[in-house]
Scaffold this motif. Sequence first.
Motif, short mmCIF file in Angstrom:
data_model
loop_
_atom_site.label_atom_id
_atom_site.label_comp_id
_atom_site.label_asym_id
_atom_site.label_seq_id
_atom_site.Cartn_x
_atom_site.Cartn_y
_atom_site.Cartn_z
N THR A 137 0.86 -1.18 0.00
CA THR A 137 0.00 0.00 0.00
C THR A 137 0.89 1.24 0.00
N SER A 138 0.32 2.35 -0.32
CA SER A 138 1.07 3.61 -0.31
C SER A 138 1.59 3.92 1.09
N THR A 139 0.82 3.56 2.10
CA THR A 139 1.23 3.79 3.49
C THR A 139 2.45 2.94 3.83
N GLN A 140 2.45 1.68 3.41
CA GLN A 140 3.61 0.81 3.66
C GLN A 140 4.84 1.35 2.92
N LEU A 141 4.63 1.79 1.68
CA LEU A 141 5.72 2.33 0.88
C LEU A 141 6.31 3.57 1.56
N ARG A 142 5.45 4.45 2.06
CA ARG A 142 5.91 5.66 2.73
C ARG A 142 6.70 5.32 3.99
N SER A 143 6.23 4.35 4.77
CA SER A 143 6.93 4.01 6.01
C SER A 143 8.31 3.42 5.71
N ILE A 144 8.41 2.59 4.65
CA ILE A 144 9.72 2.05 4.26
C ILE A 144 10.63 3.18 3.79
N ALA A 145 10.10 4.10 3.00
CA ALA A 145 10.88 5.22 2.49
C ALA A 145 11.40 6.10 3.63
N GLU A 146 10.54 6.36 4.61
CA GLU A 146 10.97 7.18 5.75
C GLU A 146 12.05 6.49 6.56
N ARG A 147 11.96 5.17 6.67
CA ARG A 147 12.97 4.41 7.41
C ARG A 147 14.31 4.41 6.67
N LYS A 148 14.27 4.32 5.33
CA LYS A 148 15.49 4.25 4.52
C LYS A 148 16.09 5.62 4.22
N LEU A 149 15.38 6.70 4.50
CA LEU A 149 15.80 8.04 4.13
C LEU A 149 17.24 8.39 4.52
N PRO A 150 17.73 8.02 5.72
CA PRO A 150 19.11 8.38 6.06
C PRO A 150 20.16 7.77 5.13
N ASP A 151 19.87 6.63 4.52
CA ASP A 151 20.85 5.96 3.67
C ASP A 151 20.65 6.24 2.18
N LEU A 152 19.62 6.97 1.81
CA LEU A 152 19.37 7.27 0.40
C LEU A 152 20.03 8.59 0.03
N ASN A 153 20.19 8.82 -1.27
CA ASN A 153 20.82 10.06 -1.72
C ASN A 153 19.79 11.15 -1.99
N THR A 154 18.82 11.25 -1.10
CA THR A 154 17.80 12.29 -1.19
C THR A 154 17.31 12.62 0.22
N THR A 155 16.72 13.79 0.34
CA THR A 155 16.12 14.16 1.62
C THR A 155 14.61 14.30 1.48
N ASP A 156 14.09 14.08 0.27
CA ASP A 156 12.68 14.22 -0.02
C ASP A 156 11.99 12.86 0.09
N VAL A 157 10.93 12.77 0.88
CA VAL A 157 10.24 11.50 1.09
C VAL A 157 9.59 11.00 -0.20
N GLU A 158 9.05 11.91 -1.01
CA GLU A 158 8.40 11.51 -2.27
C GLU A 158 9.43 10.86 -3.21
N THR A 159 10.61 11.43 -3.30
CA THR A 159 11.67 10.85 -4.13
C THR A 159 12.10 9.50 -3.57
N ALA A 160 12.21 9.42 -2.25
CA ALA A 160 12.57 8.15 -1.61
C ALA A 160 11.51 7.09 -1.91
N MET A 161 10.25 7.49 -1.94
CA MET A 161 9.17 6.54 -2.24
C MET A 161 9.32 6.00 -3.66
N ARG A 162 9.73 6.86 -4.61
CA ARG A 162 9.94 6.40 -5.98
C ARG A 162 11.12 5.42 -6.05
N ILE A 163 12.16 5.67 -5.28
CA ILE A 163 13.31 4.76 -5.24
C ILE A 163 12.89 3.40 -4.69
#
Length: 141
Positions: free
Chosen positions: A100-126
């Motif tokens: 679900t979009s909610t699950q995707l967002r929670s995974i993206a927020e958790r991974k944000l420190p290790d991704l090369n972005t600070t934007d949650v929407e971009t992290a969700m696309r990754i």
Amino acid sequence: MPPKRRLHEATIQLEAGNAAVAELGKVLGPTGANIVAVKREYDEATAAQRGQVVPVVVTVFDDRSVALRYKTPPTSFLIRQALGAKGSARPGHIRAGSLTSTQLRSIAERKLPDLNTTDVETAMRIIAGTARSMGVTIEGG
């Protein structure tokens, strides 16, 4: 006293709270670092995340001291955990499930420190790209 020189650096994916000595030994054995001390420090720091895979970057210095830098669990592990199943054996042909979009967002927020972005929407696309490569579809997106 001269600054410490970095002798060796490796990223190891270990089970949180229960690091395998054999895995540490393969990577750190040739460096002369104290493997038992590294295991003890890792296990204490990751005890709250038992059951997950927590990568750690181990830096060994020329005086054989070590520094540990903890990362977030791999994206594929978090997706499998959210699905409660493995990815598809044939992505693009066989669906493994959907997030679900909610699950995707929670995974993206958790991974944000290790991704090369600070934007949650971009992290969700990754994260969605990784999910697609595992044969997982995203509901509502």
